[in-house]
Design a protein around this motif. Structure first.
Motif, short mmCIF file in Angstrom:
data_model
loop_
_atom_site.label_atom_id
_atom_site.label_comp_id
_atom_site.label_asym_id
_atom_site.label_seq_id
_atom_site.Cartn_x
_atom_site.Cartn_y
_atom_site.Cartn_z
N ASN A 57 0.77 -1.20 0.02
CA ASN A 57 0.09 0.04 -0.10
C ASN A 57 0.85 1.13 0.00
O ASN A 57 1.81 1.31 0.84
CB ASN A 57 -0.93 -0.07 1.18
N GLY A 58 0.57 2.01 -0.95
CA GLY A 58 1.30 3.26 -0.99
C GLY A 58 3.00 3.34 -1.11
O GLY A 58 3.02 2.37 -2.07
N ASP A 59 3.52 3.85 -0.24
CA ASP A 59 5.08 3.55 -0.42
C ASP A 59 5.63 3.12 1.18
O ASP A 59 6.78 3.36 1.37
CB ASP A 59 5.66 4.96 -0.76
N TYR A 60 4.82 2.46 1.72
CA TYR A 60 5.14 1.98 3.09
C TYR A 60 5.22 0.66 3.06
O TYR A 60 4.53 -0.40 2.32
CB TYR A 60 3.56 2.10 3.53
N GLY A 61 6.02 -0.03 3.99
CA GLY A 61 6.00 -1.64 4.10
C GLY A 61 6.48 -2.35 3.00
O GLY A 61 7.66 -1.98 2.31
N LEU A 62 5.47 -3.23 2.73
CA LEU A 62 5.70 -4.16 1.62
C LEU A 62 5.98 -3.39 0.37
O LEU A 62 6.80 -3.91 -0.39
CB LEU A 62 4.88 -5.12 1.32
N ALA A 63 5.34 -2.52 0.17
CA ALA A 63 5.35 -1.64 -1.18
C ALA A 63 6.59 -1.05 -1.31
O ALA A 63 7.43 -0.98 -2.56
CB ALA A 63 4.37 -0.40 -1.32
N LYS A 64 7.29 -0.60 -0.08
CA LYS A 64 8.74 -0.06 -0.20
C LYS A 64 9.58 -1.08 -0.66
O LYS A 64 10.76 -0.79 -1.13
CB LYS A 64 9.01 0.47 1.28
N PRO A 79 -3.39 -7.96 -5.64
CA PRO A 79 -2.26 -7.29 -5.86
C PRO A 79 -2.51 -5.79 -6.16
O PRO A 79 -1.83 -4.86 -6.31
CB PRO A 79 -1.67 -7.99 -7.50
N ARG A 80 -3.84 -5.63 -6.33
CA ARG A 80 -4.24 -4.11 -7.09
C ARG A 80 -5.34 -3.51 -6.08
O ARG A 80 -6.32 -4.34 -5.88
CB ARG A 80 -4.69 -4.18 -8.33
N GLN A 81 -4.97 -2.58 -5.66
CA GLN A 81 -6.13 -1.65 -4.89
C GLN A 81 -5.81 -0.06 -5.34
O GLN A 81 -4.97 0.33 -6.04
CB GLN A 81 -6.21 -1.91 -3.50
N SER A 82 -6.38 0.83 -4.50
CA SER A 82 -6.29 2.11 -5.07
C SER A 82 -4.90 2.76 -4.93
O SER A 82 -4.49 3.75 -5.51
CB SER A 82 -7.34 2.98 -4.37
N ASP A 83 -4.31 2.26 -3.80
CA ASP A 83 -2.95 2.69 -3.63
C ASP A 83 -1.86 1.67 -3.82
O ASP A 83 -0.75 1.65 -3.46
CB ASP A 83 -2.46 3.27 -2.13
N SER A 84 -1.96 0.75 -5.03
CA SER A 84 -0.92 -0.14 -5.16
C SER A 84 -0.05 0.21 -6.45
O SER A 84 0.54 -0.69 -7.26
CB SER A 84 -1.56 -1.48 -5.49
N GLU A 89 3.66 -0.21 -11.35
CA GLU A 89 4.69 0.05 -12.14
C GLU A 89 5.69 -0.96 -12.24
O GLU A 89 6.16 -1.25 -13.37
CB GLU A 89 5.27 1.53 -11.59
N ALA A 90 5.87 -1.77 -11.33
CA ALA A 90 6.73 -2.75 -11.12
C ALA A 90 6.36 -3.78 -12.14
O ALA A 90 7.11 -4.39 -12.99
CB ALA A 90 7.32 -3.34 -9.85
N TYR A 91 5.13 -4.18 -12.03
CA TYR A 91 4.44 -5.39 -12.79
C TYR A 91 4.35 -4.81 -14.37
O TYR A 91 4.89 -5.65 -15.20
CB TYR A 91 3.19 -5.87 -12.12
N ARG A 92 4.10 -3.71 -14.51
CA ARG A 92 3.87 -3.35 -16.04
C ARG A 92 5.39 -3.30 -16.79
O ARG A 92 5.47 -3.30 -17.85
CB ARG A 92 3.18 -1.87 -16.05
N ALA A 93 6.40 -3.06 -15.86
CA ALA A 93 7.59 -2.72 -16.40
C ALA A 93 8.32 -4.27 -16.56
O ALA A 93 9.48 -4.36 -16.93
CB ALA A 93 8.48 -1.82 -15.49
#
Length: 223
Positions: A57-64, A79-84, A89-93
């Motif tokens: 979520n966001g740029d926190y914890g696991l996302a970081k 894998p997807r929610q409003s703040d994922s 970005e990583a998956y699409r890349a």
């Protein structure tokens, strides 16, 4: 004397090697062992396979952790929610691989590993893309698909309190996947808000007994 408590988060996490498979507790940010995740980032761990309910979520914890290019593959339900946006970005890349698992199947596969079971049959996912290439079974008129247990080298979980034997109690819904992940990993590292004396925990409230926990680290900010 058995003493699984440690004052050094870095020392405990240094046991994790690049390429390890790691279960990380948490339902979104609830019960997520953020300080343990930050420790992985600081140690520069790479090529990790992560098993979690979602993809950060966001740029926190696991996302970081994903943003730090530490994760090669993630196995999760949401894998997807409003703040994922970091995972997106990583998956699409093409920087991260995804294995999508329905939430009930995720829990059952982890439980199967923790209980020493082999593959399990479940109706969830039958007839969908998630069942392609997997054995199926019709039992008493209902269709099932075979799913493998989910095991991990390490589990990083968060509890409210622990003792030096590794017994854990949780705070409300922050418990979520913690107990079953502790059972399904070779090595469980638990961050707690407080390490208490033996006998201070009510035996009726201990959800994860110390036999499933190898390290307990007190983190002041844990809830």
């Amino acid at each position: 004397m058995i003493d699984k408590s440690s004052a050094s988060l870095t020392e405990v996490l240094s046991k994790i090697k690049d390429g390890s498979t790691i279960m990380i507790g948490g339902f979104g940010t609830a019960g997520q062992p953020t300080e343990l995740i930050d420790g992985l980032i600081e140690l520069g761990k790479k090529e990790l396979v992560i098993i979690n309910n979602n993809a950060g979520n966001g740029d926190y914890g696991l996302a970081k952790l994903i943003k730090a290019d530490a994760v090669r593959k993630i196995i999760c339900s949401f894998p997807r929610q409003s703040d994922s946006y970091i995972f997106d970005e990583a998956y699409r890349a093409g920087k991260i691989e995804l294995e999508l698992v329905p939430q009930g199947n995720l829990a059952c596969r982890i439980q199967a590993a923790g209980m020493g079971l082999g593959p399990i049959y479940t109706p969830t996912g039958f007839g969908t893309l998630l069942a392609e290439g997997k054995p199926t079974l019709n039992y008493e008129g209902k269709d099932y698909v075979l799913e493998n247990p989910l095991r991990a080298d390490f589990a990083l979980i968060k509890a409210q309190q622990g003792d030096r034997w590794g017994n854990l109690v949780y705070r409300k819904a922050a418990r979520n996947f913690g107990p079953i992940m502790a059972m399904a990993a070779d090595c469980t590292i638990a961050q707690v808000s407080e390490v208490v004396e033996l006998g201070a925990l009510d035996p009726e409230h201990i959800i994860t007994p110390g036999i499933f926990v190898q390290h307990v680290v007190a983190v002041k900010s844990a809830q």
